[in-house]
Structures are given as structure tokens and as C-alpha cells.
Motif scaffolding. Structure first.
Motif, mmCIF file in Angstrom:
data_model
loop_
_atom_site.group_PDB
_atom_site.id
_atom_site.type_symbol
_atom_site.label_atom_id
_atom_site.label_comp_id
_atom_site.label_asym_id
_atom_site.label_seq_id
_atom_site.Cartn_x
_atom_site.Cartn_y
_atom_site.Cartn_z
ATOM 1 N N VAL A 1 0.993 -1.147 0.065
ATOM 2 C CA VAL A 1 -0.001 0.084 -0.116
ATOM 3 C C VAL A 1 0.735 1.199 -0.086
ATOM 4 O O VAL A 1 0.636 2.152 -0.618
ATOM 5 N N GLU A 2 1.966 1.285 0.933
ATOM 6 C CA GLU A 2 2.697 2.423 0.959
ATOM 7 C C GLU A 2 3.443 2.639 -0.331
ATOM 8 O O GLU A 2 3.512 3.662 -0.791
ATOM 9 N N GLU A 3 3.958 1.467 -0.754
ATOM 10 C CA GLU A 3 4.748 1.764 -2.265
ATOM 11 C C GLU A 3 3.810 2.412 -3.291
ATOM 12 O O GLU A 3 4.100 3.229 -3.875
ATOM 13 N N ASN A 4 2.595 1.946 -3.314
ATOM 14 C CA ASN A 4 1.451 2.521 -4.039
ATOM 15 C C ASN A 4 1.461 4.030 -3.966
ATOM 16 O O ASN A 4 1.325 4.559 -5.176
ATOM 17 N N LEU A 5 1.500 4.352 -2.802
ATOM 18 C CA LEU A 5 1.245 5.810 -2.547
ATOM 19 C C LEU A 5 2.350 6.466 -3.014
ATOM 20 O O LEU A 5 2.423 7.489 -3.579
ATOM 21 N N GLU A 6 3.876 5.895 -2.715
ATOM 22 C CA GLU A 6 4.909 6.569 -3.044
ATOM 23 C C GLU A 6 5.012 6.554 -4.718
ATOM 24 O O GLU A 6 5.168 7.621 -5.161
ATOM 25 N N MET A 7 4.469 5.594 -5.373
ATOM 26 C CA MET A 7 4.355 5.657 -6.749
ATOM 27 C C MET A 7 3.438 6.950 -7.320
ATOM 28 O O MET A 7 3.756 7.389 -8.228
ATOM 29 N N GLY A 8 2.545 6.927 -6.602
ATOM 30 C CA GLY A 8 1.582 8.165 -7.048
ATOM 31 C C GLY A 8 2.342 9.404 -7.104
ATOM 32 O O GLY A 8 2.053 10.388 -7.752
ATOM 33 N N ALA A 9 3.147 9.313 -6.155
ATOM 34 C CA ALA A 9 4.074 11.012 -5.861
ATOM 35 C C ALA A 9 5.256 10.836 -6.704
ATOM 36 O O ALA A 9 6.130 11.580 -6.362
ATOM 37 N N PHE A 10 5.254 10.151 -7.788
ATOM 38 C CA PHE A 10 6.570 9.783 -8.447
ATOM 39 C C PHE A 10 7.089 11.034 -8.874
ATOM 40 O O PHE A 10 8.418 11.344 -8.879
ATOM 41 N N LEU A 11 6.110 11.849 -9.483
ATOM 42 C CA LEU A 11 6.770 13.148 -10.111
ATOM 43 C C LEU A 11 7.095 14.018 -8.969
ATOM 44 O O LEU A 11 7.731 15.146 -9.158
ATOM 45 N N ARG A 12 6.630 14.055 -7.642
ATOM 46 C CA ARG A 12 7.062 14.772 -6.696
ATOM 47 C C ARG A 12 8.443 14.552 -6.338
ATOM 48 O O ARG A 12 8.819 13.649 -6.128
ATOM 49 N N ARG A 13 9.415 15.639 -6.097
ATOM 50 C CA ARG A 13 10.695 15.613 -5.614
ATOM 51 C C ARG A 13 10.857 16.146 -4.217
ATOM 52 O O ARG A 13 11.813 16.151 -3.438
ATOM 53 N N ASP A 14 9.488 16.807 -3.720
ATOM 54 C CA ASP A 14 9.547 17.440 -2.315
ATOM 55 C C ASP A 14 9.379 16.111 -1.174
ATOM 56 O O ASP A 14 9.225 15.033 -1.650
ATOM 57 N N ASP A 15 9.295 16.554 0.041
ATOM 58 C CA ASP A 15 8.809 15.692 0.908
ATOM 59 C C ASP A 15 7.495 15.068 0.887
ATOM 60 O O ASP A 15 6.358 16.142 0.615
ATOM 61 N N ILE A 16 7.148 13.763 0.626
ATOM 62 C CA ILE A 16 5.930 13.323 0.418
ATOM 63 C C ILE A 16 5.021 12.904 1.822
ATOM 64 O O ILE A 16 3.988 12.604 1.808
ATOM 65 N N SER A 17 5.991 12.967 2.933
ATOM 66 C CA SER A 17 5.186 12.371 3.950
ATOM 67 C C SER A 17 4.099 13.108 4.331
ATOM 68 O O SER A 17 3.198 12.372 5.172
ATOM 69 N N GLY A 18 3.876 14.328 4.317
ATOM 70 C CA GLY A 18 2.869 15.091 4.968
ATOM 71 C C GLY A 18 1.730 14.600 4.001
ATOM 72 O O GLY A 18 0.502 14.265 4.615
ATOM 73 N N THR A 19 1.778 14.724 2.682
ATOM 74 C CA THR A 19 0.600 14.056 1.968
ATOM 75 C C THR A 19 0.125 12.658 2.165
ATOM 76 O O THR A 19 -1.080 12.374 2.470
ATOM 77 N N MET A 20 0.880 11.770 2.675
ATOM 78 C CA MET A 20 0.916 10.692 2.785
ATOM 79 C C MET A 20 0.013 10.212 4.139
ATOM 80 O O MET A 20 -0.828 9.704 4.403
ATOM 81 N N ALA A 21 0.422 11.274 5.386
ATOM 82 C CA ALA A 21 -0.213 11.435 6.427
ATOM 83 C C ALA A 21 -1.650 11.688 6.338
ATOM 84 O O ALA A 21 -2.556 11.007 6.729
ATOM 85 N N GLN A 22 -1.726 12.898 5.365
ATOM 86 C CA GLN A 22 -3.301 13.016 4.916
ATOM 87 C C GLN A 22 -4.239 11.948 4.319
ATOM 88 O O GLN A 22 -5.253 11.824 4.779
ATOM 89 N N VAL A 23 -3.416 11.303 3.415
ATOM 90 C CA VAL A 23 -4.228 10.233 2.792
ATOM 91 C C VAL A 23 -4.443 8.848 3.961
ATOM 92 O O VAL A 23 -5.601 8.479 3.918
ATOM 93 N N TYR A 24 -3.492 8.745 4.858
ATOM 94 C CA TYR A 24 -3.856 7.890 5.783
ATOM 95 C C TYR A 24 -4.915 8.447 6.856
ATOM 96 O O TYR A 24 -5.621 7.605 7.434
ATOM 97 N N ASP A 25 -4.926 9.731 7.013
ATOM 98 C CA ASP A 25 -5.981 10.188 7.771
ATOM 99 C C ASP A 25 -7.390 10.060 7.004
ATOM 100 O O ASP A 25 -8.294 9.721 7.904
ATOM 101 N N LEU A 26 -7.536 10.215 5.906
ATOM 102 C CA LEU A 26 -8.473 10.174 5.147
ATOM 103 C C LEU A 26 -9.135 8.524 5.126
ATOM 104 O O LEU A 26 -10.045 8.214 5.145
ATOM 105 N N PHE A 27 -8.070 7.738 4.694
ATOM 106 C CA PHE A 27 -8.534 6.219 4.708
ATOM 107 C C PHE A 27 -7.496 5.664 5.958
ATOM 108 O O PHE A 27 -6.649 5.007 5.417
ATOM 109 N N PRO A 28 -7.987 5.605 7.182
ATOM 110 C CA PRO A 28 -7.252 4.960 8.335
ATOM 111 C C PRO A 28 -7.026 3.543 8.162
ATOM 112 O O PRO A 28 -5.700 2.991 8.380
ATOM 113 N N ILE A 29 -7.689 2.761 7.390
ATOM 114 C CA ILE A 29 -7.578 1.294 7.388
ATOM 115 C C ILE A 29 -6.164 1.292 6.745
ATOM 116 O O ILE A 29 -5.344 -0.003 6.818
#
Lengths: 434, 272, 336
Positions: free
Chosen positions: B133-161
Motif C-alpha cells: 500500500v505504501e509503495e502504491n502511494l509512493e508511486m503516486g507521488a513519483f513526479l514529486r521531488r519534495d517531501d511526501i510524508s505530509g501528503t501520505m499522512a493526509q491520505v492515511y487520515d482520510l483512509f485510516p485502514i
């Protein structure tokens, strides 16, 4: 049948004919006929592969194995039986083989019938069967191979006319193809390519190793011929008188006569097979085969047994290749398992089919002639080219020596380039499918 | 047939990898560019089809404003998914234009549109099944070069499971969870527009309601949502804007409430 | 009954050679499986790519030797390896740009790539023969043994000896390094993950902004490395002969398929499975059993289950059995 050809196709055939005529004039008719005879055999091989690839889209990379099985057929049919070997261990060898086959059959039956401890039972059958097989078989083999190993040491053949071996070679190849097809085409998705690749190597390994069968790497030489021997012609007064009267050198003429004899036989076989192949392609069977190829799902939905049809065409195509294999061994007059190499006998035939035109029988035949001619002639052409390139270099320079020596390897490079170029610029081949 | 090798040996698993081949082909924009209306994202009077085939869309307009939810509904074969794909640049447009935030993006490839801030969630095969799951999210952010951990946390907040399952291969998740991964992957690009092709196809009604709630949440963060939905009634209920397509044409357009109240829409699409 | 001697014999003639051979097959199969996963076809030119890479290494080794550079007790070829990889990478990239890219752009059916790889196979095979010829080339130098039979006997006092050749030790060490590096790359780096993503779901990878041409480029680079390493290790262990490399195609394919095509872990498992089966079944076990069984039961024959000529048959039978029971290979489901 020729009516299927367009003017462009006829021109292509005329061009290839010109290559052979040119070879006859520039080099010699002997050379030209030698290439032509092998060209005819190549055309038949390409025809067989085209049935599998062109009609049904089956990827067979084990052509070499079927060619070799045809060659085995030639030995088994034409060579005289070795009486002593049969007396010493022939029956034991056969019994061993029967036991081996029985083991496999028993294992397969056990797999489908036994319900409890299926795995262990089957393994037990196989292991026990294997040791019984080896115990019976090895003794027979040793006895057979001990009989005058320098000249025989094998069971020999049936001593029948070698022409009979052509259909027999086809049958041997067909039998092997049925076994492979049954296993590789019945799986969830096909695994035909790797299965054929493997089986071809195994066939060659068996031919090399099982001396009792066809002398292995000791080779079987001096196979009987379907045409007269040169020496007999030269000794025949009538022949010499006629050739002298026509103004030919009797020695050269005898060679050419023999080769023409082969050419005649091969042309007949090619014509029959090509006619059959064309008829099959145009028949409802052929149309169904192509319909399956173009849309397997739809064909299956219409109740066509795709696997069965594939098996059918795979067996038929392999049989044609086997016939060509037997013819080749007949032409060579010997079976030399060491000379079977995948590049030459599998992948070169692929070049023929792709260059000629996938799905078109005439294309495959054209490809057979053209590619075989190139295969032979690239070497002298390459050598001449290298002579030209190195002409300006001083004698004794390492590069010059290396280039001249390496010219012999130009043919593989050339074949690869031709395949790539045709695939890129004329993917349907010289004579496309219609 | 396009290639002489199309029907041959492509089922032989020992030489050819089985499974779906890439179908994503960039479209073309040959004809006149129209400009009839303005919105944050708008597919303006689009006419076109796949390859050289017949036109599937006819003068079809689809638009969505910032932070709003637009839903495309209609009967089977109405060109709903096609309309969405046209907006995403996978159709050969013979007429019409696509504009994002005022900029004409009609000629951009789908990948370029991703870079412009459009995210697309296909209906099927919308996750990397063999990756966690985490790798899926990382691949979603493939184009981004900045820190993605914030966005990932938001996604986890949105979908806690997803947070609990982040080390699991996405292919092992349930249907609803897979859709969450798919949406999460798309959100990782920090898009301005999120396009969803039938996000609730094949999930249970409970999961569907849950998913719609999440989509509303996403829209509240200012992301525009454009989605195609089979479940027209539920989708229109959350839609700011609804498009009913019939045979590739705009049949009805209005707010979700309007369309739900429109007797003709009710009769023909919502079953009374 | 001397189990220790039996084990030493078994290790000397089966375990050690099979481990080395298995490592070589595994690295070869990794290359095949990567191409299958990313480019969706079986590369028939892989054996010849290995031959080409090894040839480049050999030529560079000769160059180094001629100027008097050596690697002490280790083979000089290890120093030449980076050069060989670079040259092979260049060749593969040029091949991709001139041959395969065209079909990718056209979205040609995958079997087209297979046929193209046949053409590439011919060209590479011709190229290798053209440059270095068809003869056997030995290029291993440095210390021959890590432990020789004699040293081992003196050390342990056993009747049987155990030899570990330098080439075998190097093979295993290099294989471990290469495999670890590859798995680290595929599982931990952004580029490696993007390759797995591309292999898993091409369209979705595109939608995520992964550039397919870059993925393909990196794949060829890695394949060049794997093929050259596998070929060089095989050549150091045995000898270099272009035709043998071409023939390695079958066990390598068998290894990759047995493991589940497209799955790196499977390729490694498949490589070792095939190697161990080949070596065990074609090795005469008489001596081993002689030590294990009481004298009365000692076998008369060689107890060689199959002649070495049939080693291909062994790979093939394993392949067949696996496919019959697990049509997608041992490690299906998890791709590159």
C-alpha cells in the motif's frame, strides 16, 4: 495452385531462379545444384513451420529436433539390420523400452485413478520402474554396442528402400509432436516455445548418446541412395558415351546427373506437400484455423476446440519438417548428430518463414530458397568483401589476418540483419498472407 | 489486422508476458478549438472518438469548478467514460477544447496533464497489486521531488485502514480497500482535479456510502472532482453539478438536486 | 560406513559445483526475468548477450595482462568487469534504440519483440564469432584454488578431499553481492520501485508520471550488468566458448520459468533448482553410496541416474513437472 500468385510474387520467384542460374554460370552447376537441393529441403521445412506459425500462430523453436527425428527415420528404415546385435541384446533393449513406457503409462494411470496417497504411489511406481527399466535396458544396450563397435554396434535398420524413410521420418516427428503438444498446449496458458526448445535438445542428446540406436556420435555413414552412384555412372559405357557425345566431361556430368536425380525427387515431394498445404489452407479446416488464430475467444465461444485444433496443426507441421529431415539425411548419405545446431536448423528456418511471409505457403517456399542461397553464398561474398577491405593493409598485419579469417562468420550477422530489416520494413514478408 | 503478428503466439506464456497490454494511447486534437463557457476545468463542446473510428462524443461539454463535485451519469453506452477520457486526453478530438484553470491543454498527452495537476483513477487495474500500500502511494507521488510524508499522512487520515495495511501488498486487500488505495495513489500527486471512473463499481452499498463520504471530504480540501458513476441516484445526491449524457450528447445538465427532481431524468434514468 | 567421507565426496563433486553453476544460472535468469517483466517478452538473445559481455571482459583482461596489471590472487577478469559491463550496456542500448523502440512506439504485439530478439541473437552471435572466433578461450588467472584436495586432506585427515576453486568461491561471493544489490535497488530505491510499478501495471505507471523509456533504459543497463557478470563467472568457472553460451539459453529459460517468469526471487530459486538437479542426477553416486552403505549393499554400477548428455533433459523434466502442477511457476504473483 500457381494461380494464387500475383505478378510481383512471380517476379520474386524469377529473381531467386536467377540467383541459382547465376551461381551455375559464375561458379559451377555442381555448386548451384547442391544449393538448390538443400534449398528444396529448406523450402519444405519452412512450409512445415509456416503451417504451425502461419496458420495457427504456434511458436515452435524445436524445429531441429523434428529434423533430427526425420534423419533417424532414414537410418532406421534404410540401413541393413545388424543380425548379431539383434541376437545378442536387441530384444532385451526393446523389452527395456517397453518396460520404461509401461512405467510412465502406469504412473499416469495411477495419477488419474488412485485417490489415496496418490503422490507417493506415483513416485514409487516411477522409481521402481526406473530401476527395472535400467536393469533390463542397460544390459541389452551393452550387448548391442559390443557388436563390432567400429562399424556397427547398433541394431541397424530394416534394410528397406530409403525413400520409404521420408514418410516414416514424418511419422516419427509427428509422434514426438503429439507428445509435446499434448503436454504443452493443454496447460492454462501455452508453454509451447520452451517445450519445443527443450525437446529439441533432448532429441539431439538421445541421438548423440544412444549408440545402440543410431551409433551416436560415431555417426551412421553410407546410407543407401535413391539415385545412382557417380562412380557407377562413370563406369557405365552408355552414360560415358552419351555424355561425351553431348560434349560434357563424364566425371562432371555424373555428379550433375546424380544431383539432378535428387532435385527431381525433392521437387515432386515439395510439389505434393505444397499442393496439400494450399488445399488445406483454402479448405474449411484452414479457414477455421485462421479464424481461431485471429480471435481465439470468439472461436472458443462458437464451440471450437482450440487446443485440439492447435495440436492437429502442430503435429501436421512437425510431420512435414520430419519428412524434410529424412530427405536431408538421405541427401547427405549419413546421420551425424553432432552437426545439429539450433541456429542452423531452428532459427534459420524461422528466418526463412518470416522473410518469405508468415501465413503464405508460397512465401515460405520462396523464403526457403532465398535464405538458403544467402546462407551459403554470404560466405564467399563476405570473403571477397574482406579481401577488398583489407587490400590496402600490409601483409602480416594482425587486423588483416583477423578480418580474412573472420569473414566466415559473416553469415550469422547477415541473417540477423535480414530478419531485422524484413521485420521492420516488410513485417508481412516478401509474399504476404492473403 | 494492424500487425501480422497480432494473432500469433501471444498466448504462449513462455515467451510473452500474459495479462493486459498497455491501452493508454494519447489522443489527438485536430479540429477547431471552441470556447463557449468557462470553468476551472472544462471539456468544451468535445466531438471525437477513438483512433480513426466513428465519433462517440458529439458536442459534449463537461465542466467542474474548484472544490466542487461533478458527476457524469447516463445509460449504458452513453459515452460517460469516453467523455471523461476525452477530458484526460485519451481521445482523438475532432472539435472542441479542454481548458484547465484558463489554460488550453487540449494538445497535451495524459502524462503531461498529470504534471499539470490532473489525477485519474481508472475503473479497473487502478492499483499496483504486487506492491505494498505504501509503495502504491509512493508511486503516486513519483513526479514529486519534495517531501511526501505530509501528503501520505493526509491520505492515511482520510483512509485510516490503509495505514494499518501499509506493508501489505495492495493485491491482497478487499475491493473497497483497493479503491481507497487507488484514490489515495491519485491524491499523492497533490492534484487540483481528481477524476474517478466508476469508483464504486463492484463494491457493496455500505462501502459505497463510505467512499462517497470520503470523496466529499476530498472536495472540501479544494480539489475538484469529476466522476463517472453507475449509481446515478447516490452520485447525484452528492454532486454540485450533474451531467446526463445520452449517445455522447449532453441530455440534461444541472445541479445534482435539480436533476434528481427533474421528472424526465427520474423517469428515464433513475427508475421513477 | 563413513558418512563424513561420503559427505565430503558429495560436497566436492555435487554441492560445490552445483552451487557455483546455480549462481551463474540464477544471475542469467534474473536478466531474462527482468526483460520479461518490463518489456514483456522472452529475450532469445540473452545467451549471446552473455557471450558478448564475457568477450568484452576477456578482451579487456588481455589488455590489462599485456600491460602487466593483475589482481593478485584473484582473476584479472574481475578488474575488467566494469569495462565489459559498460561495453555491453552500450550495445544493448544501441540495440534497443535501433530495434525494439520502434515496436514499442507502435505498440506492436509482444511476439514481435520475440522475433526481433531472434534477429538480435543472430547479429550478436555473429558479432562475437567475428571478433573473438569460435574457439575455447581460457582467461582465468591468479590463484587456482582456495583449498586444494591435498590441503584439505592434510587439514582434516579424511580419505576424501575437497577442493574449492577460486572461480567457484568468487562466483558465489559475486552472486551474493549482485543479488543483494539488485534486490536493494528494486525494493528500496525510487527508480527500482518505478520499475516494479511499470512491470506490474504499465498504464497506471504512466498515470503516475513514470517515464516508460527511462524504465526501459535502466532495465537494459541492469541486464547488461547481470548478463556480463553471469557470463564472466561461467567463463571463469569453465571456459569461454560462444556456442556453449548460446546453449545456456535453455537452462536459463528453464530456471526463469520454473521460478515464475517476471519474478526475481523465482529466478534465483529456479537457477539453483535446475543446477542442483542437473548435477546430482548426472553425477555417478557410487563413491558416495560406497561410503554410506555396508559393503554387502555396495552398488556395482556407477549409480549415475542419467548420463551427462541428458542434463538438458533434467532441466526440461523439472520444468514440465512444475508447469503441470503450478502453471505460473513456483513464485507466481509477485512480479519484478
Amino acid at each position: 495452385m500457381i494461380g494464387d500468385l500475383k505478378t510481383r510474387d512471380l517476379l520474386l520467384f524469377a529473381f531467386v531462379a536467377l540467383l541459382f542460374v547465376g551461381t551455375g554460370i559464375v561458379q559451377s552447376w555442381n555448386v548451384s545444384l547442391t544449393i538448390l537441393n538443400m534449398g528444396l529441403i529448406s523450402a519444405i521445412m519452412a512450409l512445415g513451420v509456416n503451417m504451425q506459425w502461419g496458420y495457427a500462430g504456434l511458436f515452435n523453436v524445436g524445429i531441429m529436433g523434428f529434423v533430427a527425428l526425420g534423419g533417424l527415420g532414414a537410418v532406421l528404415v534404410s540401413m541393413p539390420p545388424t543380425g548379431q546385435a539383434w541376437a545378442d541384446g536387441g530384444l532385451r533393449v526393446l523389452l527395456g523400452l517397453v518396460l520404461g513406457a509401461a512405467t510412465v503409462v502406469a504412473a499416469v494411470l495411477a495419477w488419474s485413478r488412485v485417490t489415496r496417497f496418490r503422490g507417493p504411489v506415483v513416485v514409487a511406481i516411477l522409481v521402481i520402474g526406473f530401476f527395472i527399466f535400467r536393469a533390463v535396458f542397460d544390459g541389452g544396450v551393452a550387448a548391442v554396442e559390443a557388436v563390432d563397435p567400429a562399424s556397427t554396434g547398433y541394431l541397424g535398420g530394416l534394410g528397406l528402400p530409403i525413400i520409404l524413410s521420408w514418410p516414416v521420418g514424418g511419422l516419427l516427428a509427428a509422434g514426438a509432436a503429439w507428445l509435446i503438444g499434448k503436454t504443452a498446449l493443454g496447460l492454462r496458458s501455452d508453454y509451447l516455445a520452451i517445450a519445443t526448445l527443450g525437446i529439441a535438445e533432448i532429441v539431439i542428446a538421445i541421438l548423440k548418446h544412444e549408440d545402440w540406436m543410431a551409433r551416436g556420435v560415431k555417426n551412421v555413414i553410407g546410407l543407401p541412395r535413391p539415385v545412382p552412384y557417380e562412380i557407377d555412372l562413370q563406369n557405365s559405357e552408355a552414360f560415358v558415351a552419351r555424355m561425351t557425345a553431348w560434349g560434357f566431361d563424364p566425371v562432371t556430368a555424373s555428379g550433375i546427373t546424380v544431383k539432378l536425380g535428387y532435385t527431381g525427387l525433392f521437387v515432386v515431394v515439395l510439389a505434393i506437400l505444397l499442393w496439400l498445404a494450399q488445399a488445406a489452407l483454402a479448405s474449411p479446416w484452414g479457414r477455421m484455423m485462421r479464424a481461431i488464430r485471429d480471435n481465439e475467444v470468439a472461436a472458443e465461444a462458437m464451440g471450437k476446440d482450440v487446443t485440439r485444433r492447435h495440436l492437429q496443426v502442430f503435429v501436421l507441421g512437425s510431420a512435414v519438417v520430419g519428412i524434410a529431415g529424412a530427405m536431408m539425411t538421405t541427401l547427405d548419405g549419413q546421420l551425424t548428430p553432432g552437426t545439429y545446431q539450433p541456429l542452423r536448423f531452428t532459427f534459420l528456418v524461422w528466418v526463412m518463414v518470416i522473410v518469405g511471409g508468415s501465413g503464405n505457403n508460397w512465401g515460405a517456399v520462396l523464403g526457403g530458397f532465398l535464405v538458403w542461397w544467402l546462407w551459403v553464398q554470404v560466405e564467399p561474398i563476405g570473403a571477397a568483401l574482406m579481401q577488398g577491405i583489407t587490400a590496402g593493409m600490409p601483409d602480416g598485419m594482425w587486423l588483416k589476418a583477423h578480418l580474412l579469417e573472420a569473414a566466415a562468420h559473416m553469415r550469422l550477422l547477415t541473417m540477423g540483419l535480414i530478419l531485422l530489416l524484413v521485420l521492420r520494413f516488410s513485417p508481412r514478408g516478401l509474399i504476404p498472407e492473403r | 489486422m494492424s500487425s501480422p503478428y497480432e494473432g500469433r503466439a501471444n498466448k504462449d506464456a513462455s515467451i510473452v508476458k500474459q495479462g493486459t497490454r498497455s491501452t493508454l494511447t494519447p489522443g489527438t486534437a485536430t479540429g477547431e478549438r471552441t470556447h463557449t463557457a468557462d470553468a476551472f476545468l472544462i471539456g468544451d463542446s468535445m466531438t471525437g472518438g477513438y483512433g480513426s473510428g466513428a465519433d462517440i462524443l458529439h458536442d459534449c461539454t463537461i465542466a467542474v469548478e474548484k472544490g466542487e463535485i461533478a458527476v457524469i451519469v447516463g445509460p449504458n453506452g452513453a459515452g460517460k467514460s469516453t467523455g471523461m477520457k476525452a477530458v484526460f486526453g485519451m481521445l482523438n478530438l475532432r472539435k472542441g477544447a479542454v481548458r484547465l484553470d484558463g489554460e488550453d491543454i487540449t494538445a497535451l498527452t495524459p502524462q503531461d496533464r498529470v504534471a499539470k495537476g490532473m489525477a485519474f483513477v481508472p475503473q479497473t487495474s487502478n492499483i499496483f497489486t504486487s506492491m505494498t500500500v505504501e509503495e502504491n502511494l509512493e508511486m503516486g507521488a513519483f513526479l514529486r521531488r519534495d517531501d511526501i510524508s505530509g501528503t501520505m499522512a493526509q491520505v492515511y487520515d482520510l483512509f485510516p485502514i490503509l495505514k494499518d495495511k501499509r506493508r501489505q501488498p495492495a493485491g491482497e486487500l478487499s475491493g473497497g480497500q483497493r479503491q481507497q488505495v487507488a484514490v489515495g495513489r491519485a491524491l499523492m500527486t497533490q492534484p487540483t482535479v481528481l477524476m474517478l471512473d466508476e469508483p464504486t463499481a463492484g463494491v457493496s452499498p455500505i462501502v459505497m456510502d463510505e467512499l462517497f463520504d470520503r470523496i466529499i471530504e476530498v472536495a472540501r480540501t479544494g480539489i475538484s472532482i469529476l466522476m463517472v458513476e453507475q449509481n446515478a441516484r447516490q452520485a447525484l445526491a452528492i454532486a454540485d453539478k450533474g451531467y446526463v449524457l445520452v449517445q455522447g450528447r449532453n441530455a440534461h445538465t444541472g445541479t445534482g438536486k435539480e436533476l434528481l427532481a427533474d421528472p424526465e431524468v427520474r423517469r428515464s434514468f433513475l427508475g421513477g | 560406513m563413513e558418512p563424513l567421507n561420503a559427505f565430503v565426496t558429495f560436497a566436492n563433486f555435487v554441492l560445490i559445483p552445483a552451487t557455483a553453476y546455480g549462481s551463474q544460472l540464477a544471475i542469467g535468469a534474473l536478466g531474462v526475468t527482468l526483460i520479461y517483466g518490463i518489456l514483456r517478452f522472452s529475450n532469445f538473445a540473452h545467451g549471446d548477450t552473455m557471450a558478448f559481455g564475457t568477450m568484452a571482459v576477456i578482451l579487456c583482461t588481455w589488455g590489462l595482462q599485456s600491460v602487466g596489471i593483475s589482481f593478485g590472487p584473484l582473476p584479472t577478469a574481475l578488474l575488467a568487469l566494469p569495462v565489459g559491463i559498460a561495453v555491453t550496456a552500450l550495445l544493448l542500448i544501441v540495440t534497443d534504440k535501433t530495434v525494439y523502440r520502434f515496436y514499442r512506439a507502435k505498440k506492436a504485439p509482444p511476439v514481435t519483440f520475440v522475433i526481433a530478439s531472434l534477429g538480435v541473437m543472430f547479429v550478436m552471435n555473429g558479432l562475437v564469432r567475428f571478433i573473438i572466433g569460435v574457439d575455447d578461450q581460457r582467461f582465468a588467472d591468479g590463484e587456482r584454488f582456495v583449498i586444494s584436495v591435498r590441503t584439505f586432506r592434510e587439514m582434516t585427515g579424511l580419505d576424501e578431499g575437497l577442493a574449492i576453486r577460486t572461480s567457484q568461491a568468487i562466483t558465489v561471493v559475486v552472486a551474493v553481492i549482485v543479488v543483494a544489490a539488485l534486490f536493494w535497488f528494486l525494493n528500496k530505491t525510487r527508480t527500482g520501485k518505478s520499475m516494479r510499478a511499470f512491470s506490474d501495471n504499465e498504464d497506471l505507471a504512466l498515470l503516475s508520471g513514470i517515464n516508460p523509456e527511462r524504465v526501459v533504459f535502466i532495465t537494459w543497463l541492469i541486464v547488461a550488468g547481470l548478463a556480463t557478470v553471469a557470463g564472466t563467472l561461467y567463463g571463469l568457472d569453465k571456459s569461454f566458448k560462444p556456442f556453449t553460451y548460446f546453449q545456456l539459453l535453455l537452462p536459463i529459460f528453464a530456471a526463469a520459468i520454473v521460478g515464475g517468469l517476471g519474478n526475481p526471487l523465482g529466478a534465483i530459486a529456479g537457477g539453483f533448482l535446475i543446477a542442483f538437479a542437473e548435477v546430482t542426477i548426472t553425477y555417478p553416486l557410487k563413491k558416495v553410496l560406497g561410503y554410506l552403505l555396508p559393503e554387502s549393499l555396495e552398488p556395482d554400477g556407477l549409480v549415475q541416474l542419467l548420463s551427462t548428455d541428458y542434463k538438458f533433459a533434467v532441466s526440461f523434466c523439472i520444468l514440465l513437472i512444475v508447469l503441470l502442477f503450478r502453471p505460473t511457476g513456483l513464485f507466481a504473483g509477485k512480479s519484478v
